[in-house]
Design an enzyme around this catalytic site. Structure first.
Site, PDB file in Angstrom:
ATOM      1  N   SER A 107     -46.999 -11.906  46.856  1.00 50.20           N
ATOM      2  CA  SER A 107     -47.823 -13.071  47.209  1.00 50.20           C
ATOM      3  C   SER A 107     -47.001 -14.064  48.028  1.00 50.20           C
ATOM      4  CB  SER A 107     -48.305 -13.744  45.920  1.00 50.20           C
ATOM      5  OG  SER A 107     -48.819 -15.027  46.187  1.00 50.20           O
ATOM      6  N   TYR A 131     -51.724 -16.023  54.195  1.00 53.37           N
ATOM      7  CA  TYR A 131     -52.873 -16.821  54.603  1.00 53.37           C
ATOM      8  C   TYR A 131     -52.566 -17.248  56.034  1.00 53.37           C
ATOM      9  CZ  TYR A 131     -53.078 -17.573  49.490  1.00 53.37           C
ATOM     10  OH  TYR A 131     -53.109 -17.409  48.125  1.00 53.37           O
ATOM     11  N   THR A 157     -55.386 -12.621  53.235  1.00 55.86           N
ATOM     12  CA  THR A 157     -56.423 -13.064  52.296  1.00 55.86           C
ATOM     13  C   THR A 157     -57.501 -13.829  53.059  1.00 55.86           C
ATOM     14  OG1 THR A 157     -54.831 -13.135  50.500  1.00 55.86           O
ATOM     15  CG2 THR A 157     -56.827 -14.443  50.204  1.00 55.86           C
ATOM     16  N   LYS A 232     -58.053  -8.806  53.051  1.00 51.17           N
ATOM     17  CA  LYS A 232     -58.243  -8.803  51.581  1.00 51.17           C
ATOM     18  C   LYS A 232     -59.341  -9.787  51.177  1.00 51.17           C
ATOM     19  CE  LYS A 232     -55.812  -9.812  47.253  1.00 51.17           C
ATOM     20  NZ  LYS A 232     -56.492 -10.962  46.689  1.00 51.17           N
ATOM     21  N   HIS A 256     -61.151 -11.208  44.638  1.00 51.94           N
ATOM     22  CA  HIS A 256     -60.019 -12.026  44.207  1.00 51.94           C
ATOM     23  C   HIS A 256     -59.945 -12.055  42.668  1.00 51.94           C
ATOM     24  CE1 HIS A 256     -57.286 -15.118  46.203  1.00 51.94           C
ATOM     25  NE2 HIS A 256     -56.980 -15.268  44.931  1.00 51.94           N
TER      26      HIS A 256
HETATM   27  C1  FMN Z   1     -52.899 -14.907  38.233  1.00 56.27           C
HETATM   28  C2  FMN Z   1     -53.398 -14.375  39.548  1.00 56.27           C
HETATM   29  C3  FMN Z   1     -52.832 -14.853  40.722  1.00 56.27           C
HETATM   30  C4  FMN Z   1     -53.291 -14.369  41.962  1.00 56.27           C
HETATM   31  N1  FMN Z   1     -52.670 -14.792  43.103  1.00 56.27           N
HETATM   32  C5  FMN Z   1     -53.085 -14.317  44.295  1.00 56.27           C
HETATM   33  C6  FMN Z   1     -52.424 -14.703  45.479  1.00 56.27           C
HETATM   34  O1  FMN Z   1     -51.432 -15.415  45.469  1.00 56.27           O
HETATM   35  N2  FMN Z   1     -52.930 -14.253  46.645  1.00 56.27           N
HETATM   36  C7  FMN Z   1     -54.026 -13.425  46.705  1.00 56.27           C
HETATM   37  O2  FMN Z   1     -54.466 -13.058  47.791  1.00 56.27           O
HETATM   38  N3  FMN Z   1     -54.628 -12.991  45.592  1.00 56.27           N
HETATM   39  C8  FMN Z   1     -54.178 -13.418  44.380  1.00 56.27           C
HETATM   40  N4  FMN Z   1     -54.791 -12.969  43.239  1.00 56.27           N
HETATM   41  C9  FMN Z   1     -55.874 -11.955  43.311  1.00 56.27           C
HETATM   42  C10 FMN Z   1     -55.283 -10.538  43.200  1.00 56.27           C
HETATM   43  O3  FMN Z   1     -54.577 -10.206  44.363  1.00 56.27           O
HETATM   44  C11 FMN Z   1     -56.359  -9.475  43.022  1.00 56.27           C
HETATM   45  O4  FMN Z   1     -57.323  -9.583  44.041  1.00 56.27           O
HETATM   46  C12 FMN Z   1     -57.060  -9.496  41.657  1.00 56.27           C
HETATM   47  O5  FMN Z   1     -56.177  -9.891  40.635  1.00 56.27           O
HETATM   48  C13 FMN Z   1     -57.628  -8.123  41.332  1.00 56.27           C
HETATM   49  O6  FMN Z   1     -58.333  -8.125  40.144  1.00 56.27           O
HETATM   50  P1  FMN Z   1     -57.723  -7.618  38.736  1.00 56.27           P
HETATM   51  O7  FMN Z   1     -56.816  -8.723  38.271  1.00 56.27           O
HETATM   52  O8  FMN Z   1     -58.925  -7.470  37.888  1.00 56.27           O
HETATM   53  O9  FMN Z   1     -56.972  -6.337  38.966  1.00 56.27           O
HETATM   54  C14 FMN Z   1     -54.342 -13.431  42.004  1.00 56.27           C
HETATM   55  C15 FMN Z   1     -54.899 -12.949  40.813  1.00 56.27           C
HETATM   56  C16 FMN Z   1     -54.437 -13.416  39.585  1.00 56.27           C
HETATM   57  C17 FMN Z   1     -55.034 -12.860  38.321  1.00 56.27           C
HETATM   58  C1  LIG Z   2     -49.920 -23.253  43.887  1.00 59.36           C
HETATM   59  C2  LIG Z   2     -50.141 -21.964  44.598  1.00 59.36           C
HETATM   60  C3  LIG Z   2     -51.372 -21.263  44.134  1.00 59.36           C
HETATM   61  C4  LIG Z   2     -51.568 -19.963  44.842  1.00 59.36           C
HETATM   62  C5  LIG Z   2     -52.929 -19.377  44.619  1.00 59.36           C
HETATM   63  C6  LIG Z   2     -52.895 -18.124  43.856  1.00 59.36           C
HETATM   64  C7  LIG Z   2     -54.231 -17.459  43.772  1.00 59.36           C
HETATM   65  O1  LIG Z   2     -54.736 -16.970  44.746  1.00 59.36           O
HETATM   66  C8  LIG Z   2     -54.900 -17.379  42.489  1.00 59.36           C
HETATM   67  O2  LIG Z   2     -55.946 -16.689  42.421  1.00 59.36           O
HETATM   68  O3  LIG Z   2     -54.449 -18.013  41.510  1.00 59.36           O
END
Ligand code: FMN
Ligand SMILES: CCCCCCC(=O)C(=O)O
Length: 368
Positions: A107, A131, A157, A232, A256
Site C-alpha cells: 500500500s 493513488y 486505486t 483496482k 475495497h
Molecule cells: C485494513 C485495510 C486497509 C486497506 N488499505 C488499503 C489501501 O491502503 N489501499 C487500497 O487500495 N486498498 C486498501 N484496502 C482494500 C484491500 O486492498 C482489498 O481491496 C480488500 O481488503 C479485499 O477484501 P478482503 O479484505 O475481504 O479480502 C484495505 C483493506 C483493509 C481491510
Molecule cells: C491514513 C492513511 C489511510 C489509508 C487508507 C487505507 C484504506 O484504503 C482503507 O481502506 O483503510
C-alpha cells in the site's frame, strides 16, 4: 502454526491478540456493512458441480500473471499500516509472498517503506498500490521509487475519491500509534506531535486525494512509467471496458473490501458480466473481497478471474505469526484450492473456466 486449520481460526486468534480499535479498523466496512456481509454470502450462494472419474492425480495451481509465473492464483491485496498488525509489518507480509511464490501488493500508506520492503523481499513478485494524487509530483516520485526498487506493476486505486465512512473508526477515533509512521511520506509530512499525529496524517493523505480524477489519470501514469497498470476497484462492465481502452493491463474487480460504499454488489456477483465485457480485450481480470476459502477461490476462477487477492486474511495471519502466519494463511488456501480442484474434477487452473459447470444469472437479469 499447524493448529490453525482455517482462515477463520487465524481471524479468531488475531482478534484475541490485537487491540479492539485495530481489530475494528481491519474488520469494518462502510456504514451498515451490508456489502461486507454480502461479499461472503454471495460466494456461499454459488454451487460447484463436480465432474466424476476425471483421473486427476494432482492439482497444478501454477499460473501466469502479467507474464510472470506464480505458484498459485492467490495473492495479497494492499492494506495500509501493517505494523499495526505485527511489528514486522509489510516486510513480513512481502517475505511470506516471496516464500510462497506469489504476488505481494504494498500500500502507498504503508508503515515499512518501498525500499525496506524491496530489500527484505528482493525476489518477491511485488506490486505497488498508488493513488493519482492532486499533487501529481507526489505520485510521480512514489512511482519512480517503486520502479527503481523492483516493483513489477502499479495497482491504481480508482474507487477512493474520498475515504468511506467506517463507523467503528470514527467511534474509536482510530489513530496510527505514535511510534509508527507512514513510511513513504516522510519527506512530505511535518513531524507531528503525538497528539496532532492522526489529524495531520489523515488530513494530509485525505487532502491529497483528487476528487476530479478521470480516466485521463491512467494516460498520465502511462506517460511516466513503463510498469503495467492494474485498475483496482472496478464493479461495472462499462468501467472495465474504459480501463482496457485507457491502456490498463489488468483490472481488479473490487469493492475495497466493502469499505468505501455500502450497498454496492458483492464482487463475485459482478465478475461474470465484467469478464464477458472485456473478453475481446487483452486484459487480465482479478478479484478481491470476501475470499476466505479455497472453494471461494475456485468459484472466482471458474467465473473468469485469473487470480484472487486477499486483504484481511493476510492481516489476521500477520497478527498471529508475522511471516509464518501469513504463509500459514496462504497455505491453508492453497491446500483447500488443490483439494477443490481434485474433487471437482478439473486439472489445470487455466482450463477451469471452460470446464466448471455453473448456472449463473447476470446481475442485471436477476429477479429480486
Ligand atoms: C485494513 C485495510 C486497509 C486497506 N488499505 C488499503 C489501501 O491502503 N489501499 C487500497 O487500495 N486498498 C486498501 N484496502 C482494500 C484491500 O486492498 C482489498 O481491496 C480488500 O481488503 C479485499 O477484501 P478482503 O479484505 O475481504 O479480502 C484495505 C483493506 C483493509 C481491510
Ligand atoms: C491514513 C492513511 C489511510 C489509508 C487508507 C487505507 C484504506 O484504503 C482503507 O481502506 O483503510
Amino acid at each position: 502454526m499447524d493448529k490453525y486449520i482455517s482462515l477463520q481460526d487465524l481471524e479468531d486468534a488475531a482478534t484475541e491478540i490485537l487491540s479492539k480499535p485495530t481489530v475494528d479498523y481491519f474488520r469494518s466496512g462502510a456504514t451498515e456493512e451490508q456489502t461486507l456481509a454480502e461479499n461472503k454470502l454471495a460466494f456461499q450462494r454459488l454451487r460447484i458441480l463436480p465432474k466424476c472419474l476425471m483421473g486427476i492425480t494432482g492439482a497444478d495451481l501454477r499460473t501466469t500473471i502479467l507474464g510472470h509465473e506464480v505458484s498459485m492464483p492467490i495473492g495479497i491485496a494492499p492494506s495500509a499500516m501493517q505494523q499495526t498488525a505485527h511489528p514486522d509489518g509489510e516486510v513480513a507480509n512481502a517475505k511470506a509472498a516471496q516464500a510462497e511464490g506469489t504476488v505481494y501488493t504494498l500500500s502507498t500508506a504503508s508503515t515499512c517503506s518501498i525500499e525496506e520492503v524491496a530489500s527484505a523481499a528482493p525476489d518477491a513478485f511485488k506490486w505497488f498500490q498508488v493513488y493519482v494524487f492532486k499533487d501529481r509530483e507526489v505520485t510521480r516520485k512514489l512511482v519512480m521509487r517503486a520502479e527503481k526498487a523492483g516493483f513489477k506493476a502499479l495497482l491504481l486505486t480508482v474507487d477512493a475519491p474520498i475515504f468511506g465512512i467506517r463507523r467503528s473508526e470514527l467511534r474509536h477515533k482510530y489513530i496510527l500509534p505514535a511510534h509508527m509512521r507512514l513510511a513513504n511520506f516522510e519527506e512530505y509530512l511535518p513531524t507531528p506531535t503525538d497528539e496532532a499525529k492522526e489529524d495531520s496524517i489523515r488530513s494530509y493523505v485525505g487532502g491529497l486525494f483528487d476528487k476530479s480524477l478521470s480516466w485521463e489519470a491512467v494516460e498520465w501514469l502511462k506517460s511516466i512509467t513503463k510498469l503495467p497498470i492494474i485498475a483496482k476497484g472496478i464493479l461495472r462492465a462499462d468501467d472495465a471496458v474504459k480501463a482496457a481502452k485507457a491502456g490498463c493491463s489488468a483490472i481488479l474487480v473490487s469493492n475495497h473490501g466493502a469499505r468505501q460504499l455500502d450497498g454496492v454488489p458483492a464482487t463475485i456477483e459482478v465478475l461474470p458480466e465484467i469478464v464477458d465485457a472485456v473478453k475481446n480485450y487483452n486484459l487480465e481480470v482479478y478479484l478481491d473481497g470476501g475470499v476466505t476459502t479455497g472453494t471461494d477461490v475456485y468459484k472466482a476462477l471458474a467465473l473468469g478471474a485469473k487470480m484472487v487477492l486477499v486483504g484481511r486474511p493476510a492481516l489476521w495471519g500477520l497478527a498471529v505469526g508475522g511471516q509464518a502466519g501469513v504463509q500459514r494463511m496462504l497455505n491453508i488456501l492453497r491446500t483447500e484450492l488443490e483439494t477443490t480442484v481434485q474433487i471437482a474434477g478439473i486439472f489445470m487452473i487455466s482450463s477451469m473456466f471452460l470446464l466448471a459447470n455453473f448456472k449463473y444469472t447476470p446481475y442485471d437479469q436477476r429477479t429480486p
